[in-house]
Design a protein around this motif. Structure first.
Motif, mmCIF file in Angstrom:
data_model
loop_
_atom_site.group_PDB
_atom_site.id
_atom_site.type_symbol
_atom_site.label_atom_id
_atom_site.label_comp_id
_atom_site.label_asym_id
_atom_site.label_seq_id
_atom_site.Cartn_x
_atom_site.Cartn_y
_atom_site.Cartn_z
ATOM 1 N N ARG A 60 0.845 -1.197 0.000
ATOM 2 C CA ARG A 60 0.000 0.000 0.000
ATOM 3 C C ARG A 60 0.872 1.236 0.000
ATOM 4 O O ARG A 60 1.813 1.343 0.785
ATOM 5 C CB ARG A 60 -0.872 0.050 1.243
ATOM 6 N N ILE A 118 3.170 0.151 3.200
ATOM 7 C CA ILE A 118 2.857 -0.971 4.072
ATOM 8 C C ILE A 118 2.951 -2.238 3.219
ATOM 9 O O ILE A 118 2.303 -2.335 2.182
ATOM 10 C CB ILE A 118 1.445 -0.838 4.667
ATOM 11 N N LYS A 152 -8.266 -19.014 8.956
ATOM 12 C CA LYS A 152 -9.535 -18.284 9.005
ATOM 13 C C LYS A 152 -10.723 -19.228 9.037
ATOM 14 O O LYS A 152 -11.793 -18.878 9.511
ATOM 15 C CB LYS A 152 -9.657 -17.382 7.783
ATOM 16 N N GLU A 167 -12.146 -14.613 13.529
ATOM 17 C CA GLU A 167 -11.903 -13.363 14.253
ATOM 18 C C GLU A 167 -10.452 -12.889 14.159
ATOM 19 O O GLU A 167 -10.137 -11.750 14.508
ATOM 20 C CB GLU A 167 -12.338 -13.495 15.722
ATOM 21 N N PRO A 198 -9.143 -9.797 10.759
ATOM 22 C CA PRO A 198 -8.803 -8.366 10.690
ATOM 23 C C PRO A 198 -7.317 -8.078 10.924
ATOM 24 O O PRO A 198 -6.823 -7.040 10.513
ATOM 25 C CB PRO A 198 -9.647 -7.742 11.808
ATOM 26 N N TYR A 199 -6.608 -8.990 11.575
ATOM 27 C CA TYR A 199 -5.177 -8.765 11.848
ATOM 28 C C TYR A 199 -4.266 -9.350 10.761
ATOM 29 O O TYR A 199 -3.056 -9.295 10.885
ATOM 30 C CB TYR A 199 -4.797 -9.356 13.211
ATOM 31 N N VAL A 219 -10.802 -7.670 18.866
ATOM 32 C CA VAL A 219 -11.578 -7.189 17.710
ATOM 33 C C VAL A 219 -12.891 -6.564 18.169
ATOM 34 O O VAL A 219 -13.394 -6.848 19.257
ATOM 35 C CB VAL A 219 -11.893 -8.329 16.706
ATOM 36 N N MET A 274 -16.653 -6.680 17.105
ATOM 37 C CA MET A 274 -17.398 -7.613 16.258
ATOM 38 C C MET A 274 -18.901 -7.441 16.445
ATOM 39 O O MET A 274 -19.376 -7.315 17.575
ATOM 40 C CB MET A 274 -16.995 -9.046 16.617
ATOM 41 N N ASP A 304 -10.702 0.212 -1.593
ATOM 42 C CA ASP A 304 -10.534 -1.116 -2.170
ATOM 43 C C ASP A 304 -11.547 -2.044 -1.553
ATOM 44 O O ASP A 304 -12.126 -1.734 -0.506
ATOM 45 C CB ASP A 304 -9.120 -1.625 -1.891
ATOM 46 N N ASP A 361 -10.759 -13.826 -0.984
ATOM 47 C CA ASP A 361 -10.628 -14.963 -0.086
ATOM 48 C C ASP A 361 -11.769 -15.963 -0.240
ATOM 49 O O ASP A 361 -11.724 -17.043 0.310
ATOM 50 C CB ASP A 361 -10.573 -14.482 1.369
ATOM 51 N N THR A 364 -16.931 -21.081 5.194
ATOM 52 C CA THR A 364 -16.651 -19.679 5.513
ATOM 53 C C THR A 364 -16.547 -18.855 4.235
ATOM 54 O O THR A 364 -15.809 -19.227 3.325
ATOM 55 C CB THR A 364 -15.313 -19.538 6.262
ATOM 56 N N GLU A 419 -15.707 -14.869 3.048
ATOM 57 C CA GLU A 419 -15.147 -13.664 3.641
ATOM 58 C C GLU A 419 -14.972 -12.568 2.612
ATOM 59 O O GLU A 419 -14.630 -12.845 1.468
ATOM 60 C CB GLU A 419 -13.787 -13.982 4.266
ATOM 61 N N LYS A 468 -13.426 -8.305 2.414
ATOM 62 C CA LYS A 468 -12.826 -7.198 3.155
ATOM 63 C C LYS A 468 -13.108 -5.895 2.453
ATOM 64 O O LYS A 468 -13.030 -5.822 1.224
ATOM 65 C CB LYS A 468 -11.316 -7.405 3.270
ATOM 66 N N TYR A 528 -11.744 -2.014 2.347
ATOM 67 C CA TYR A 528 -10.652 -1.129 2.777
ATOM 68 C C TYR A 528 -11.057 0.315 2.543
ATOM 69 O O TYR A 528 -11.612 0.642 1.490
ATOM 70 C CB TYR A 528 -9.383 -1.419 1.967
ATOM 71 N N PRO A 555 -4.457 -0.034 5.976
ATOM 72 C CA PRO A 555 -5.573 0.897 5.837
ATOM 73 C C PRO A 555 -6.717 0.460 6.739
ATOM 74 O O PRO A 555 -6.712 -0.662 7.231
ATOM 75 C CB PRO A 555 -5.952 0.741 4.361
ATOM 76 N N GLN A 587 -10.001 -1.156 7.744
ATOM 77 C CA GLN A 587 -10.422 -2.406 7.135
ATOM 78 C C GLN A 587 -11.585 -3.009 7.922
ATOM 79 O O GLN A 587 -11.525 -3.065 9.143
ATOM 80 C CB GLN A 587 -9.218 -3.344 7.195
ATOM 81 N N THR A 643 -13.936 -6.545 7.955
ATOM 82 C CA THR A 643 -14.059 -7.889 7.421
ATOM 83 C C THR A 643 -15.495 -8.372 7.641
ATOM 84 O O THR A 643 -16.029 -8.211 8.733
ATOM 85 C CB THR A 643 -13.089 -8.836 8.153
ATOM 86 N N TYR A 696 -19.968 -17.355 8.583
ATOM 87 C CA TYR A 696 -19.358 -18.507 9.244
ATOM 88 C C TYR A 696 -20.472 -19.445 9.667
ATOM 89 O O TYR A 696 -21.264 -19.113 10.554
ATOM 90 C CB TYR A 696 -18.547 -18.013 10.457
ATOM 91 N N MET A 713 -16.548 -7.253 11.370
ATOM 92 C CA MET A 713 -15.597 -6.926 12.439
ATOM 93 C C MET A 713 -14.396 -6.141 11.945
ATOM 94 O O MET A 713 -14.109 -6.084 10.748
ATOM 95 C CB MET A 713 -15.120 -8.211 13.111
ATOM 96 N N ILE A 715 -10.286 -4.588 13.552
ATOM 97 C CA ILE A 715 -9.364 -4.621 14.682
ATOM 98 C C ILE A 715 -9.899 -3.672 15.749
ATOM 99 O O ILE A 715 -10.671 -2.765 15.438
ATOM 100 C CB ILE A 715 -7.926 -4.180 14.306
#
Lengths: 154, 344
Positions: free
Chosen positions: A59, A77, A90, A95, A98-99, B223, B225, B252, B257, B265, B267, B269, B271, B293, B295, B297, B301, B308, B310
């Motif tokens: 990024r 980044i 995942k 959960e 996000p990290y 997180v 959530m 973005d 995924d 699952t 998923e 994201k 951004y 950036p 984010q 998610t 599930y 959620m 961070i």
């Protein structure tokens, strides 16, 4: 005298060696490279690959800033992961998503370059599931390895 | 005769190698632990300069030793509790090797004066730089790479790490002489007498609590959530709208995924960014990229849709920066608002 010193030094180095010091301050791993940004960035990318990771994205924070009229330095980044590993994780632990993927922040400061990342060992606290501890410990080793590799690259 | 020579030589070699070893160990320790913020030659960076003549001439080794031990809670500089006493001595030896300046002796005798008068003087002459209640300037250290109104951000003087490291005599020296090559002026520039300086010392000392308070870590979840009341696709649409509603720019969006995640699952994201915020945050702490950036998610599930992000408050705990904590509280509230809007 100088030769004696050099001789002694190489002897001392040979015998003791420099212990690979962790570059950990608290729970962040930080590194200042005396190299120009472009060189340090190259070192970083090859160090990531050497540890068996794939770079999944870079990024350009500064470009976005520039477009919005801000003056700033090179600031990127770099995201990376091991193929399949994250997807697999995942599956059972959404959960953590996000990290992920793992990332290293790299930016120029005058003629030098700073690198920062969080120590993956902090995930042990963040996600205390005992089945994940071994993975986080390995990430800790590997990410520390990447940073040390950048530090030591010629 | 020969034997004596050999003995001298052996002794000399031993002393010499012990010395070079100590110096090199110190350099390595400095590079690994301090250079990232203070620069390879102590020129400063995220941290303030350590290599300046004025600093080295005013600073007893004991001050540096204590500073390394206790850090500056809430002002970025970490405490290095992992380093041994020998390690710390080696680092100090390395810092001293930059210049041929003798360290002043440590003098712990207290200076007793009038803190109330000191406060009046502080508010008149010092507050413009060191801030209300001596809490320090905005941002920390020196960053040539980012615009700042002062070349070096004035350090916090009410910080418990500083107060547990500095002696009254050292405070008096600094205030009396200022620090050449930094914005810190000498007392004479304000026409302050020795009595005035003593009052200032008492005022600064009055912020010290009896003991170093340990960092108070409040457990924050990793997180933020929310479980969504909507389908996966609808939640995703809602997130994009909520991002826009809250003055962020969508940069973005990925569902890459989708295929790789396990069959149970799904998923995606989202951004997004706000460059005004990033620019402000960079001035607070250049390491802010670890939060970027922005984010969110969205996962499906086993049929349950969750959105959620961070928790910026949890991540912020790694940075030891009170100003960043405040910014992260704001970011935490914004994330929560977006997630709520999109899921309820």
């Amino acid at each position: 005298m100088k030769r004696l010193r050099n001789f002694l030094m190489s002897f001392v180095l040979l015998v003791i060696g420099f212990p690979a010091q962790a570059i950990i301050t608290g729970e962040l791993i930080m590194l200042r490279s005396a190299k120009q940004y472009d060189v340090a960035m190259e070192n970083l990318q090859s160090a990531i690959k050497k540890q068996g990771y794939t770079i999944t994205g870079i990024r350009q924070v500064d470009e976005g800033l520039a477009k919005s009229g801000y003056k700033s330095d090179k600031y990127r980044i770099v995201f990376f992961e091991k193929a399949g590993e994250v997807a697999n994780l995942k599956k059972n632990y959404p959960e953590i998503s996000p990290y992920l993927p793992l990332k290293i922040v790299i930016f120029a400061e005058a003629n030098e370059t700073l690198l920062v990342t969080s120590d993956p060992a902090v995930y042990i606290d963040l996600f205390p599931d005992p089945r994940l501890q071994e993975l986080f410990r390995r990430w800790h080793q590997e990410v520390t390895g990447i940073m040390q590799n950048v530090r030591d690259s010629k | 005769m020969h034997a004596r020579h050999a003995r001298y030589a052996a002794f000399f070699l031993l002393m010499f190698s012990a010395f070079t070893c100590m110096a090199d160990k110190g350099e390595q320790l400095y590079v690994d632990n301090c250079a990232i913020c203070h620069g390879h030659q102590g020129q400063g960076g995220v941290g303030i300069p350590l290599g300046l003549e004025a600093f080295l001439a005013q600073t007893p080794d004991e001050y540096i030793r204590r500073t390394i031990r206790v850090g500056r809670p809430g002002r970025i500089m970490p405490s290095f509790y992992r380093l041994s006493n020998q390690d710390i001595d080696a680092i100090i030896t390395h810092i001293r090797s930059w210049r041929d300046i003798r360290a002043p002796a440590w003098n712990a005798s207290p200076i007793k004066a009038d803190a109330v008068k000191g406060k009046v003087l502080f508010d008149a002459h010092c507050v413009s730089c060191h801030g209300k209640d001596a809490r320090g300037g905005k941002g920390t250290g020196l960053m040539f790479s980012r615009p700042r109104d002062l070349p070096i951000s004035p350090p916090s003087l009410n910080n418990q790490g500083f107060l547990n490291s500095v002696s009254d005599v050292m405070l008096k020296t600094i205030i009396t002489h200022g620090r050449q090559q930094t914005p810190m002026p000498a007392a004479s520039q304000f026409g302050l007498s020795e009595g005035d300086v003593n009052n200032l010392v008492s005022y600064i000392r009055s912020f010290q609590k009896t003991m170093m308070t340990g960092e108070q870590i409040i457990e924050e979840p990793a997180v933020i959530m929310y479980t969504s009341a909507y389908s996966f696709d609808k939640t995703l649409e809602n997130i994009k709208r909520a991002v826009d509603n809250n003055k962020f720019k969508l940069i973005d969006f990925s569902t890459e995924d989708k295929g790789t995640a396990a069959n149970n699952t799904t998923e995606a994201k989202v951004y997004f960014c706000n460059y005004d915020l990033i620019n402000d945050a960079l001035a607070i702490d250049p390491r802010i990229g670890m939060f970027l950036p922005c984010q969110i998610t969205v996962v499906n599930y086993n049929g349950v849709v969750q959105a959620m992000s961070i928790n910026p408050k949890r991540l912020s705990q790694l940075f030891n920066n009170d100003e960043l904590d405040e910014a992260c509280q704001v970011m935490h509230d914004t994330y929560s608002k977006i997630l709520k809007e999109a899921t309820q």
